[in-house]
Design an enzyme around this catalytic site. Structure first.
Site, PDB file in Angstrom:
ATOM      1  N   LEU A 265       0.877  -1.160   0.000  1.00 14.06           N
ATOM      2  CA  LEU A 265       0.000   0.000   0.000  1.00 14.06           C
ATOM      3  C   LEU A 265       0.916   1.211   0.000  1.00 14.06           C
ATOM      4  CD1 LEU A 265      -3.216   0.584   2.050  1.00 14.06           C
ATOM      5  CD2 LEU A 265      -1.532   2.400   1.807  1.00 14.06           C
TER       6      LEU A 265
ATOM      7  N   GLY B  33      -0.987  13.476   2.885  1.00 14.59           N
ATOM      8  CA  GLY B  33      -1.684  14.344   3.816  1.00 14.59           C
ATOM      9  C   GLY B  33      -3.133  14.623   3.468  1.00 14.59           C
TER      10      GLY B  33
ATOM     11  N   GLY C  77      -5.510  11.967   3.252  1.00 15.24           N
ATOM     12  CA  GLY C  77      -6.332  10.824   3.626  1.00 15.24           C
ATOM     13  C   GLY C  77      -6.335   9.685   2.627  1.00 15.24           C
TER      14      GLY C  77
ATOM     15  N   GLY D 299      -4.061   7.272   2.092  1.00 11.37           N
ATOM     16  CA  GLY D 299      -3.666   5.990   2.670  1.00 11.37           C
ATOM     17  C   GLY D 299      -4.833   5.322   3.386  1.00 11.37           C
TER      18      GLY D 299
ATOM     19  N   ASP E 114       2.230  -6.866   6.121  1.00 15.96           N
ATOM     20  CA  ASP E 114       3.620  -6.854   6.574  1.00 15.96           C
ATOM     21  C   ASP E 114       4.065  -5.403   6.529  1.00 15.96           C
ATOM     22  OD1 ASP E 114       4.226  -9.685   6.969  1.00 15.96           O
ATOM     23  OD2 ASP E 114       3.862  -9.857   4.825  1.00 15.96           O
TER      24      ASP E 114
ATOM     25  N   TYR F 109      -1.221   0.924  10.732  1.00 13.20           N
ATOM     26  CA  TYR F 109      -2.153  -0.209  10.749  1.00 13.20           C
ATOM     27  C   TYR F 109      -2.736  -0.431  12.148  1.00 13.20           C
ATOM     28  CZ  TYR F 109      -0.638  -1.237   6.018  1.00 13.20           C
ATOM     29  OH  TYR F 109      -0.385  -1.152   4.669  1.00 13.20           O
TER      30      TYR F 109
ATOM     31  N   PHE G  35      -5.773   1.400  13.012  1.00 12.37           N
ATOM     32  CA  PHE G  35      -7.005   0.833  12.470  1.00 12.37           C
ATOM     33  C   PHE G  35      -7.299  -0.557  13.051  1.00 12.37           C
ATOM     34  CE2 PHE G  35      -5.575   3.981   9.421  1.00 12.37           C
ATOM     35  CZ  PHE G  35      -6.708   4.768   9.354  1.00 12.37           C
TER      36      PHE G  35
END
Length: 172
Positions: free
Chosen positions: A97, A105, A107, A109, A135, A145, A148
């Site tokens: 990703l 900056g 959003g 991602g 990974d 990650y 989230f």
């Protein structure tokens, strides 16, 4: 310029997408998108998805999905107790990703991650996968990650997972 972030602007990578100028700050990810992603798609070893803007073929971000397996012993003990006693379990691997610096900056991602989770959930309704696995490239990515609710594996640093049941709750 504000980006338009709608699912319609994420599509499977094709020859028409402009990848040469993509720069996320990590040369291995840049090289992957420029030189390897189309081959992986053609050979069906990974499914690359790209974000573009209407009328512009420039790739602003991408991710890849593929099938994988994980050893049950890597999962937290409380989770292992609730799963079948198989040695390995099917998962969806979010292999890469990345966001182009020009879109940083804004959003992108998070938007790509949510889209990858949605696609993974839809696929898991047809082909079993008990979680999405990532990974993380480094501690910064790991923190992204974990923000989230991805959980770490017991034995593999920077490898995290999000159970499909939690993903289903996100889209319920």
């Amino acid at each position: 310029m504000a980006l338009i972030l709608t699912p319609e602007h994420i599509s499977p990578l094709t020859k028409t997408h402009e990848r040469k100028s993509f720069d996320c700050g990590h040369e291995d990810l840049n090289r992957y998108l420029r030189e390897q992603a189309r081959q992986d798609a053609e050979k069906r070893v990974a499914a690359p998805f790209v974000l573009t803007q209407p009328g512009d073929p420039k790739v602003l971000g991408f991710y890849t999905l593929s099938s994988s397996i994980i050893p049950v012993s890597e999962l937290p003990e409380d989770m292992m107790k609730r799963l079948p006693r198989y040695g390995q379990l099917p998962v969806t691997l979010l292999g890469r990703l990345a966001v182009d610096r020009s879109a940083g900056g804004q959003g992108v991602g998070e938007f790509l991650l949510v889209d990858s989770l949605r696609r993974s959930l839809e696929a898991a309704q047809q082909i079993a996968a008990m979680a999405v696995v990532v990974d993380a490239k480094n501690e910064r990515a790991e923190s992204f990650y974990q923000h989230f609710n991805f959980q770490p594996f017991q034995k593999t640093p920077l490898r995290l997972f999000l159970p499909m049941a939690q993903i289903a709750q996100l889209f319920a």
